[in-house]
Scaffold this motif. Sequence first.
Motif, mmCIF file in Angstrom:
data_model
loop_
_atom_site.group_PDB
_atom_site.id
_atom_site.type_symbol
_atom_site.label_atom_id
_atom_site.label_comp_id
_atom_site.label_asym_id
_atom_site.label_seq_id
_atom_site.Cartn_x
_atom_site.Cartn_y
_atom_site.Cartn_z
ATOM 1 N N MET A 140 50.128 38.097 29.906
ATOM 2 C CA MET A 140 49.621 37.910 28.539
ATOM 3 C C MET A 140 48.220 37.285 28.549
ATOM 4 O O MET A 140 47.308 37.762 27.876
ATOM 5 N N THR A 141 48.100 36.215 29.378
ATOM 6 C CA THR A 141 46.790 35.563 29.411
ATOM 7 C C THR A 141 45.736 36.542 29.899
ATOM 8 O O THR A 141 44.587 36.512 29.446
ATOM 9 N N GLY A 142 46.113 37.392 30.792
ATOM 10 C CA GLY A 142 45.160 38.371 31.295
ATOM 11 C C GLY A 142 44.620 39.229 30.179
ATOM 12 O O GLY A 142 43.419 39.487 30.095
ATOM 13 N N HIS A 143 45.529 39.646 29.287
ATOM 14 C CA HIS A 143 45.070 40.465 28.167
ATOM 15 C C HIS A 143 44.113 39.712 27.271
ATOM 16 O O HIS A 143 43.089 40.244 26.844
ATOM 17 N N ILE A 144 44.473 38.454 26.995
ATOM 18 C CA ILE A 144 43.604 37.679 26.109
ATOM 19 C C ILE A 144 42.259 37.425 26.781
ATOM 20 O O ILE A 144 41.194 37.477 26.155
ATOM 21 N N PHE A 145 42.315 37.215 28.089
ATOM 22 C CA PHE A 145 41.084 37.033 28.855
ATOM 23 C C PHE A 145 40.179 38.254 28.700
ATOM 24 O O PHE A 145 38.984 38.148 28.366
ATOM 25 N N GLY A 146 40.798 39.411 28.879
ATOM 26 C CA GLY A 146 40.037 40.641 28.721
ATOM 27 C C GLY A 146 39.484 40.783 27.326
ATOM 28 O O GLY A 146 38.334 41.163 27.132
ATOM 29 N N LEU A 147 40.307 40.432 26.348
ATOM 30 C CA LEU A 147 39.858 40.542 24.956
ATOM 31 C C LEU A 147 38.670 39.622 24.695
ATOM 32 O O LEU A 147 37.705 40.019 24.034
ATOM 33 N N GLY A 148 38.788 38.387 25.249
ATOM 34 C CA GLY A 148 37.690 37.431 25.041
ATOM 35 C C GLY A 148 36.387 37.967 25.602
ATOM 36 O O GLY A 148 35.339 37.962 24.935
ATOM 37 N N ILE A 149 36.467 38.476 26.828
ATOM 38 C CA ILE A 149 35.240 39.003 27.438
ATOM 39 C C ILE A 149 34.748 40.218 26.666
ATOM 40 O O ILE A 149 33.539 40.414 26.471
ATOM 41 N N GLY A 150 35.715 41.026 26.191
ATOM 42 C CA GLY A 150 35.322 42.189 25.398
ATOM 43 C C GLY A 150 34.590 41.786 24.137
ATOM 44 O O GLY A 150 33.570 42.375 23.777
ATOM 45 N N LEU A 151 35.098 40.768 23.469
ATOM 46 C CA LEU A 151 34.440 40.277 22.247
ATOM 47 C C LEU A 151 33.028 39.780 22.560
ATOM 48 O O LEU A 151 32.070 40.090 21.831
ATOM 49 N N ALA A 152 32.935 39.015 23.656
ATOM 50 C CA ALA A 152 31.616 38.500 24.025
ATOM 51 C C ALA A 152 30.666 39.659 24.316
ATOM 52 O O ALA A 152 29.508 39.660 23.877
ATOM 53 N N ALA A 153 31.189 40.652 25.041
ATOM 54 C CA ALA A 153 30.347 41.797 25.364
ATOM 55 C C ALA A 153 29.912 42.531 24.108
ATOM 56 O O ALA A 153 28.779 43.013 24.017
ATOM 57 N N LEU A 154 30.835 42.594 23.119
ATOM 58 C CA LEU A 154 30.475 43.238 21.844
ATOM 59 C C LEU A 154 29.277 42.550 21.200
ATOM 60 O O LEU A 154 28.271 43.190 20.850
ATOM 61 N N GLY A 155 29.414 41.189 21.081
ATOM 62 C CA GLY A 155 28.327 40.448 20.430
ATOM 63 C C GLY A 155 27.038 40.554 21.210
ATOM 64 O O GLY A 155 25.959 40.799 20.652
ATOM 65 N N VAL A 156 27.163 40.399 22.524
ATOM 66 C CA VAL A 156 25.955 40.443 23.344
ATOM 67 C C VAL A 156 25.327 41.826 23.300
ATOM 68 O O VAL A 156 24.094 41.967 23.252
ATOM 69 N N GLY A 157 26.190 42.853 23.265
ATOM 70 C CA GLY A 157 25.654 44.207 23.176
ATOM 71 C C GLY A 157 24.850 44.396 21.908
ATOM 72 O O GLY A 157 23.751 44.956 21.928
ATOM 73 N N ILE A 158 25.404 43.902 20.792
ATOM 74 C CA ILE A 158 24.660 43.999 19.526
ATOM 75 C C ILE A 158 23.331 43.256 19.631
ATOM 76 O O ILE A 158 22.266 43.758 19.228
ATOM 77 N N GLY A 159 23.414 42.050 20.228
ATOM 78 C CA GLY A 159 22.190 41.254 20.348
ATOM 79 C C GLY A 159 21.145 41.943 21.197
ATOM 80 O O GLY A 159 19.966 42.031 20.819
ATOM 81 N N LEU A 160 21.572 42.473 22.342
ATOM 82 C CA LEU A 160 20.626 43.170 23.222
ATOM 83 C C LEU A 160 20.018 44.369 22.522
ATOM 84 O O LEU A 160 18.809 44.636 22.631
ATOM 85 N N GLY A 161 20.869 45.087 21.788
ATOM 86 C CA GLY A 161 20.369 46.247 21.048
ATOM 87 C C GLY A 161 19.325 45.857 20.034
ATOM 88 O O GLY A 161 18.298 46.536 19.887
#
Lengths: 272, 206, 70
Positions: free
Chosen positions: C1-22
Motif C-alpha cells: 500500500m505504501t508503495g502505491h502512495i509513494f508512487g502517487l506522491g512522486i507522480g503528483l510532484a512530477a505533475l506539478g513540476v512538469g507544469i512548471g517546467l512547461g
Amino acid sequence: MGDWITQSSQLIASVEEPHGADSHGGDHGDGHAWVSWEGLLVYVAIVVGTLFVLMAQAKKGLNNRFFTNKLTQLFEQVYLFIENMCVGTIGAHGRRYVPMIMTMWMLVFSGNLLALFFPTSPTADLSFNLGLALVSVAYVQYEGIRANGLFGHLGHFAGPKLGGFLALLISPIIFVIEVVSELMKNVSLSLRLFGNIDGGHRAAEAMNTLGAGIYVPFGAFLLPIKLLTVVVQAMIFCLLTAVYLSLVTHHDDDHGHGHEAEAGHAEVAPAH
Amino acid sequence: MSNAKQSSGPPAIVGIVVGAALMFGGFWFSKNVKLEFIKTLEAQGIPLDPGKTISIIGVLLILFPVIKFFFIAPLAEAIQNRTTELERTFGEAENLRAEMTQMKQDYERRLVQTEADAREQIQSQIKEAQSLRQQMMAEASAKAEELKASAAREIETQKQQAIAELRHHVVELALQATEKLVEANVDDERNRKLVADFLETVEAPR
Amino acid sequence: MTGHIFGLGIGLAALGVGIGLGMIGNGAMQGMSRQPEAIGKIQVAMLIALAFVELVCLLTVFIVPGSLKI
C-alpha cells in the motif's frame, strides 16, 4: 602494472557491496549499492587522473601564438566558456573566479561523463556532491568576506538597512532566514547534482527491468537525455556558484541593492 | 588583482596540508563514527557518509590550488599573451596598411603631377615649335619679299639703263641719218637736244 | 500500500513540476522569439529557473518515502 589493475578492479568490485545493508533494506530497496570510502576514492582517482593526463597533454600545446594541439584548443574553449559565464554573471571583476569555477566545472563534467560508462561515479554519490557544494559555498563566503569585510558580509545577511526600531524587529528575522538559505544552498546544490546523475542511473535500471523479459535494454535509450543532463548539470552547478558569488561580491558601497539583485539572478551585475 | 589574492589569501601549501589532514580524518571518521541521523537519512533513501564528505573536502582543497597552478594559470596566461599578440599584430597590420594607403596616395598624386608636368612640357614644346615655325616662315617670306623687291629694283635699273642707252642710240641714229640726208654736220649740241626732246614727247604717252 | 502512495506522491510532484517546467519553457521561448538577440541571456536565466523547479521533484523523491514511514 597488471598487479595494480587486478588490485584496483578488486577494489571496485569490493566497493559495490551495500553500505548500510544491516540497518535498512529500504523502500528504494532494489539492491542499489552505495560505494564505500575506498570505492569513492577509486572513482575520484579515475576522474582526477584522467583530468591530469589530459591537462598534461594539453599543457604541451600551450604557446603564445596559435594552439594547434586539439586538446589545448578544447581546454581553451572550456576556459573561454567559463570566462564568458563568469563575466556575464558576476561582472567585470568575475575574471578572478575563473580558475575555481573552471576546476569545478571540469570535476563535475568529467564525473558526470564517468557516470555514463560506470555503474556509479563521484557525482552520483551524495557525499561527494555535498563536499563539492560545501567547498563552493565556503568559497563564496570567503570571497564575500574578502570583498566586503567580515561585518560587511554579515551585514549582507541582515537584509536592507532599516531605521531604528524596525531594524531591531525585522533584521534578526531576515538574518536567520538568510543564514538558513545559505545552508540550504549546500543542500540544493548537492541534491540537484546527485538527483540528476543518480536518478539517471535509477531510471535506466528501472527501464532495463521493464525490458528484461524480452532482452531489450530500454535503459540504453536514455543515453541521449543522460548526455544532455551531463552537460547541463555541470553548467548549472558552476552557473549557480557564479550567481552566488555575484550576490556577495559587488562593491561595498551599495549593500542595500544586493537583495534586489536576487530577484534577477542572471542579471549582469553593473561593473563599477 | 591576482597578486593581491596571492598575498591576502592563505598560501596554497596550507590548503594542501589541511586537505591531506581532512582526507585521513575523513577516512577515520568514515570507519569509526556512526551518527544516528545518518541512519535516519539513509532510511529516507538519502545515502550520506560524512566521512566521505570530509575526505572530499580535503581532496578538493588540495586539487583546487594544484590544478590552478598546474594548468589554469598557464592556460590563462597563454590565452592572454595570445590575445595581446593578436592585438599587437593586428595593430601592426593596420599601421602598415595605413602607411601603404598613404604611400599609394602619394604615388598616385605624384603620378598625376608627373603626367601634368609632361603634358605641360609637351604643350610648351609644341607652342615653341609653332612660334619658331611662324618666325621662320615670316623670315622666309620677308627674305623673299626682299629678293623680289631687289630683283624688281634691278630690273627697273636695267630697264632705265636700257631705255637710256636706247635713247642714246636712237639719237645717234637719227642724227647720223639726218647728217647723211642733209650732208651737213648737224651733230651739235642743239640738235641732239632737239631729238631728245622729241623722243621725250614720243615716249610720254607710252 | 505504501508503495502505491509513494508512487502517487512522486507522480503528483512530477505533475506539478512538469507544469512548471512547461511554463518556464513557454515563457522563455516567447521571449526568445520576441527578442532573438537576447537568446543567450534568456537561456541562462531559463536554465537556472529549470534547475530550481527540477529540484522540487528531486526533493520529493527523497522526502516522500521518509515521511510515509512515520
